[in-house]
Design a protein around this motif. Structure first.
Motif, PDB file in Angstrom:
ATOM      1  N   ARG A   1       6.894 -19.384   2.857  1.00  0.00           N
ATOM      2  CA  ARG A   1       7.865 -20.128   2.044  1.00  0.00           C
ATOM      3  C   ARG A   1       8.395 -19.263   0.904  1.00  0.00           C
ATOM      4  O   ARG A   1       9.583 -19.278   0.599  1.00  0.00           O
TER       5      ARG A   1
ATOM      6  N   ASP B   1      16.945 -29.520   1.013  1.00  0.00           N
ATOM      7  CA  ASP B   1      15.794 -29.151   1.837  1.00  0.00           C
ATOM      8  C   ASP B   1      15.587 -30.237   2.882  1.00  0.00           C
ATOM      9  O   ASP B   1      15.146 -31.348   2.572  1.00  0.00           O
TER      10      ASP B   1
ATOM     11  N   THR C   1      11.892 -32.172   4.588  1.00  0.00           N
ATOM     12  CA  THR C   1      11.151 -31.701   3.407  1.00  0.00           C
ATOM     13  C   THR C   1       9.668 -32.053   3.457  1.00  0.00           C
ATOM     14  O   THR C   1       8.847 -31.417   2.814  1.00  0.00           O
TER      15      THR C   1
ATOM     16  N   GLY D   1       7.236 -31.929   0.487  1.00  0.00           N
ATOM     17  CA  GLY D   1       7.969 -31.273  -0.594  1.00  0.00           C
ATOM     18  C   GLY D   1       7.535 -29.863  -0.962  1.00  0.00           C
ATOM     19  O   GLY D   1       8.013 -29.320  -1.962  1.00  0.00           O
TER      20      GLY D   1
ATOM     21  N   ALA E   1      10.595 -27.610  -1.064  1.00  0.00           N
ATOM     22  CA  ALA E   1      11.492 -28.083  -2.138  1.00  0.00           C
ATOM     23  C   ALA E   1      10.977 -27.615  -3.501  1.00  0.00           C
ATOM     24  O   ALA E   1      11.736 -27.117  -4.338  1.00  0.00           O
TER      25      ALA E   1
ATOM     26  N   VAL F   1      17.126 -29.554  -6.353  1.00  0.00           N
ATOM     27  CA  VAL F   1      16.837 -29.648  -4.921  1.00  0.00           C
ATOM     28  C   VAL F   1      16.802 -31.110  -4.490  1.00  0.00           C
ATOM     29  O   VAL F   1      16.183 -31.951  -5.145  1.00  0.00           O
TER      30      VAL F   1
ATOM     31  N   GLY G   1      15.415 -33.246  -1.422  1.00  0.00           N
ATOM     32  CA  GLY G   1      14.555 -33.182  -0.239  1.00  0.00           C
ATOM     33  C   GLY G   1      14.778 -34.402   0.637  1.00  0.00           C
ATOM     34  O   GLY G   1      14.742 -35.541   0.147  1.00  0.00           O
TER      35      GLY G   1
ATOM     36  N   ASP H   1      13.819 -36.423   4.378  1.00  0.00           N
ATOM     37  CA  ASP H   1      12.879 -36.486   5.493  1.00  0.00           C
ATOM     38  C   ASP H   1      12.953 -37.840   6.187  1.00  0.00           C
ATOM     39  O   ASP H   1      13.321 -38.848   5.570  1.00  0.00           O
TER      40      ASP H   1
ATOM     41  N   GLY I   1       4.926 -36.400  -1.227  1.00  0.00           N
ATOM     42  CA  GLY I   1       5.758 -35.457  -1.969  1.00  0.00           C
ATOM     43  C   GLY I   1       6.139 -35.970  -3.349  1.00  0.00           C
ATOM     44  O   GLY I   1       6.107 -35.233  -4.338  1.00  0.00           O
TER      45      GLY I   1
ATOM     46  N   ILE J   1      13.972 -32.411  -8.729  1.00  0.00           N
ATOM     47  CA  ILE J   1      13.894 -32.620  -7.275  1.00  0.00           C
ATOM     48  C   ILE J   1      14.076 -34.101  -6.970  1.00  0.00           C
ATOM     49  O   ILE J   1      13.397 -34.953  -7.533  1.00  0.00           O
TER      50      ILE J   1
ATOM     51  N   MET K   1      14.036 -36.940  -3.900  1.00  0.00           N
ATOM     52  CA  MET K   1      13.561 -37.151  -2.527  1.00  0.00           C
ATOM     53  C   MET K   1      14.297 -38.326  -1.904  1.00  0.00           C
ATOM     54  O   MET K   1      14.490 -39.366  -2.554  1.00  0.00           O
TER      55      MET K   1
ATOM     56  N   SER L   1      17.790 -25.486   3.232  1.00  0.00           N
ATOM     57  CA  SER L   1      16.568 -24.917   3.804  1.00  0.00           C
ATOM     58  C   SER L   1      15.916 -25.924   4.743  1.00  0.00           C
ATOM     59  O   SER L   1      16.068 -27.141   4.562  1.00  0.00           O
TER      60      SER L   1
END
Length: 239
Positions: free
Chosen positions: A44, A61, A64, A67, A70, A81, A83, A85, A94, A107, A109, A128
């Protein structure tokens, strides 16, 4: 490729992958670090160093999970970022991590589907994905979506398992197909999740094959770096 599924039920791959990650979420981080002997952390960091050359401000991300990438991207680049999912249970783990690190403002999510990203086109400075594209139900659709949401001349960074070639290949495959699933079953109590891992890696394109798939799905330039004798590969796909 979509026929490789975690549980082989009547459900689609996407639903099975979501269920699998919901099941193993509490033990996922522990298993990841144990099974890779923490080499996944180095992988990573290699991706983040490569991405940092782009000086991104807004990063997505995808897949993610809990995380880890992220967090590494945020710390390494200073970017905000997002994230995303499929699995709410993975996101919950996360979110706890992000809270403990006091990074809630850095961040975000979000639950969502990589193949139908809820963002406008050309939004992110970088995207990413670590160990996620292998789980896409429709690989081409997912890659096209990654290409759609990243800005022109910006890049998508994909970290994915590949295959160890040469003398160590058979030895690694033995570990991957026999030892790893056994440890995974014991710790996660999910019989299929860690059998799915080697099965899905075996069926997944890597190296030049993956490069060509990326070139056919919205990217004009693709470079890649093999990591740890080819256990994993980072692809940098530029739009």
């Amino acid at each position: 490729m979509s026929q490789i599924k975690p549980y082989n039920t009547q459900a689609g791959k996407k639903q099975e992958v979501e269920d699998m990650f919901d099941n193993i979420a509490p033990k996922y981080d522990l298993l990841n670090h144990v099974l890779s002997m923490k080499i996944d952390v180095l992988w990573r960091n290699t991706l983040v160093k490569w991405m940092n050359k782009d000086a991104p401000k807004e990063v997505l991300d995808v897949a993610t999970g809990t995380g880890d990438l992220a967090i590494a991207v945020q710390k390494g680049t200073g970017a905000h970022v997002t994230g995303l999912d499929l699995s709410q249970q993975m996101l919950n783990v996360g979110l706890d991590k992000i809270k403990k690190l006091n990074m809630q403002d850095k961040i975000t999510m979000q639950k969502g589907d990589a193949e139908n990203l809820p963002y406008e086109s050309n939004k992110f400075d970088a995207v990413s994905v670590a160990f996620g594209v292998r789980n896409f139900e429709n690989l081409e659709k997912g890659l096209s979506e990654l290409s759609r949401v990243v800005k022109e001349n910006s890049s998508v960074y994909i970290l994915e398992f590949s295959k160890v070639e040469g003398l160590l290949g058979p030895l690694y495959m033995f570990y991957f197909k026999n030892i790893l699933p056994m440890i995974g079953r014991l710790v996660s109590k999910d019989n299929r999740a860690y059998t799915y891992l080697p099965d899905s890696v075996n069926a997944f394109p890597f190296g030049e094959k993956m490069k060509n798939i990326l070139l056919n799905n919205g990217f004009r330039k693709v470079e890649y770096k093999k990591l740890s004798l080819g256990i994993a590969t980072i692809y940098k796909a530029t739009k």
